[in-house]
Design an enzyme around this catalytic site. Structure first.
Site, PDB file in Angstrom:
ATOM      1  N   ASP A 259      46.397  -4.692 -13.970  1.00 22.52           N
ATOM      2  CA  ASP A 259      44.946  -4.574 -13.817  1.00 22.52           C
ATOM      3  C   ASP A 259      44.529  -3.131 -13.538  1.00 22.52           C
ATOM      4  OD1 ASP A 259      45.998  -4.354 -11.263  1.00 22.52           O
ATOM      5  OD2 ASP A 259      45.238  -6.280 -10.587  1.00 22.52           O
TER       6      ASP A 259
ATOM      7  N   ASN B 175      43.191 -13.533  -0.599  1.00 22.99           N
ATOM      8  CA  ASN B 175      42.461 -14.697  -1.134  1.00 22.99           C
ATOM      9  C   ASN B 175      43.286 -15.449  -2.178  1.00 22.99           C
ATOM     10  OD1 ASN B 175      42.472 -12.971  -3.263  1.00 22.99           O
ATOM     11  ND2 ASN B 175      40.256 -12.710  -3.397  1.00 22.99           N
TER      12      ASN B 175
ATOM     13  N   HIS C 125      44.686 -14.050  -4.896  1.00 29.41           N
ATOM     14  CA  HIS C 125      44.639 -13.517  -6.272  1.00 29.41           C
ATOM     15  C   HIS C 125      46.000 -12.982  -6.715  1.00 29.41           C
ATOM     16  CE1 HIS C 125      43.209  -9.136  -5.071  1.00 29.41           C
ATOM     17  NE2 HIS C 125      44.516  -9.231  -5.012  1.00 29.41           N
TER      18      HIS C 125
ATOM     19  N   GLU D  35      40.860 -13.568  -9.508  1.00 30.09           N
ATOM     20  CA  GLU D  35      40.288 -13.954  -8.230  1.00 30.09           C
ATOM     21  C   GLU D  35      40.140 -15.478  -8.159  1.00 30.09           C
ATOM     22  OE1 GLU D  35      40.380 -11.680  -6.261  1.00 30.09           O
ATOM     23  OE2 GLU D  35      39.194  -9.912  -6.724  1.00 30.09           O
TER      24      GLU D  35
HETATM   25  P1  PGA Z   1      48.649  -5.139  -1.315  1.00 26.41           P
HETATM   26  O1  PGA Z   1      47.750  -5.819  -2.445  1.00 26.41           O
HETATM   27  O2  PGA Z   1      50.027  -5.055  -1.880  1.00 26.41           O
HETATM   28  O3  PGA Z   1      48.054  -3.784  -1.110  1.00 26.41           O
HETATM   29  O4  PGA Z   1      48.568  -6.015  -0.115  1.00 26.41           O
HETATM   30  C1  PGA Z   1      48.295  -6.879  -3.134  1.00 26.41           C
HETATM   31  C2  PGA Z   1      47.275  -7.485  -4.064  1.00 26.41           C
HETATM   32  O5  PGA Z   1      46.072  -7.438  -3.787  1.00 26.41           O
HETATM   33  O6  PGA Z   1      47.694  -8.035  -5.093  1.00 26.41           O
END
Ligand code: PGA
Length: 258
Positions: free
Chosen positions: A82, A153, A155, A160
């Site tokens: 992404d 959340n 995702h 999302e």
């Molecule tokens: P993070 O993010 O590794 O910074 O916790 C993970 C994500 O949002 O997929």
């Protein structure tokens, strides 16, 4: 609309490690093994890569393997999950910048074999751009390996809550919790983009091997839901329960609520 699926499968495969370093080394060594296997066969390794704090230790170990143990990335083709929309590739918050800093500039991957959504353009033409990104992944036979983190959340990529299990690469709206968690990197909430391009849940699910890495206490509640909760579009990572080629890799803190 919320969708759920039932699974009778018991293959909720977990790999638990005592700390973040051990979990990260496990993931890095799985990737290295795949790259070396493919190299021996004279084939490319198509890797789906992730950004965020979570994979940093994995990339650190891959760099070490490149520098000290002869691991080459010449046969690697990478696709990042992404990218924020819109953002300039040189912006320090962009995932293009992240990947260069934390992996690509340290190893021998070929520039033309790196794919990260480029979101430095107007929304006109974006549907075609996303289709082309998706087509390029599929034309190479799909991902051999997909590395995932997880948002608080649930995702995966920027899929999302509410993302369809059939979703493909597309422009998405970022969830408020995702934007909140990105605030520190951008300096303030109003600077965090509201959109992103993300590969879809279906794109991810076609990968031949999928490892979701979760580290730290702040991921423990969502990991409980993703692993033991119902398989629902409200928690996109829960879809991995239904995929036999997917595994959840956790350190002890992230596994605390299981
Ligand atoms: P993070 O993010 O590794 O910074 O916790 C993970 C994500 O949002 O997929």
């Amino acid at each position: 609309m919320k969708k759920t699926i039932q699974t009778t499968s018991t293959h909720k495969k977990l790999k638990l490690f005592q700390d973040a370093e051990a979990a990260s080394l496990f993931v890095a060594h799985q990737i290295a093994e795949l790259i070396r296997d493919k190299e021996k066969q004279g084939k490319t390794a198509v890797l789906g890569l992730a950004t965020g704090n979570t994979p940093k230790g994995v990339y650190q170990e891959l760099i070490r393997l490149y520098k000290n143990e002869g691991l080459s990335f010449k046969n690697v083709i990478s696709f990042n999950l992404d990218e924020y929309y819109p953002i300039l590739p040189d912006d320090q918050q962009s995932y293009t910048y992240f990947m260069r800093q934390y992996l690509f500039k340290h190893v021998d991957i070929k520039e033309q074999q790196i794919n990260i959504p480029n979101t430095d353009f107007s929304e006109k033409g974006i549907a075609q751009y996303c289709q082309d990104y998706e087509d390029k992944i599929q034309s190479l036979g799909g991902m051999d390996f997909q590395l995932l983190g997880i948002g608080r959340n649930g995702h995966i990529g920027f899929n999302e809550p509410g993302s369809d299990f059939e979703s493909k690469t597309r422009l998405v709206n970022l969830d408020s919790l995702t934007r909140e968690d990105a605030k520190a990197a951008f300096g303030s909430l109003d600077k965090v983009p509201e959109k992103a391009i993300s590969v879809g849940v279906q794109t991810i699910s076609k990968a031949k091997k999928i490892l979701l890495l979760a580290l730290g206490e702040r991921k423990s509640e969502i990991m409980q839901q993703a692993i033991n909760g119902e398989i629902t579009t409200e928690v996109p990572a829960s879809f991995l329960q239904s995929l036999s080629q997917a595994e959840f890799v956790l350190d002890a803190s992230a596994a605390r609520a299981l």
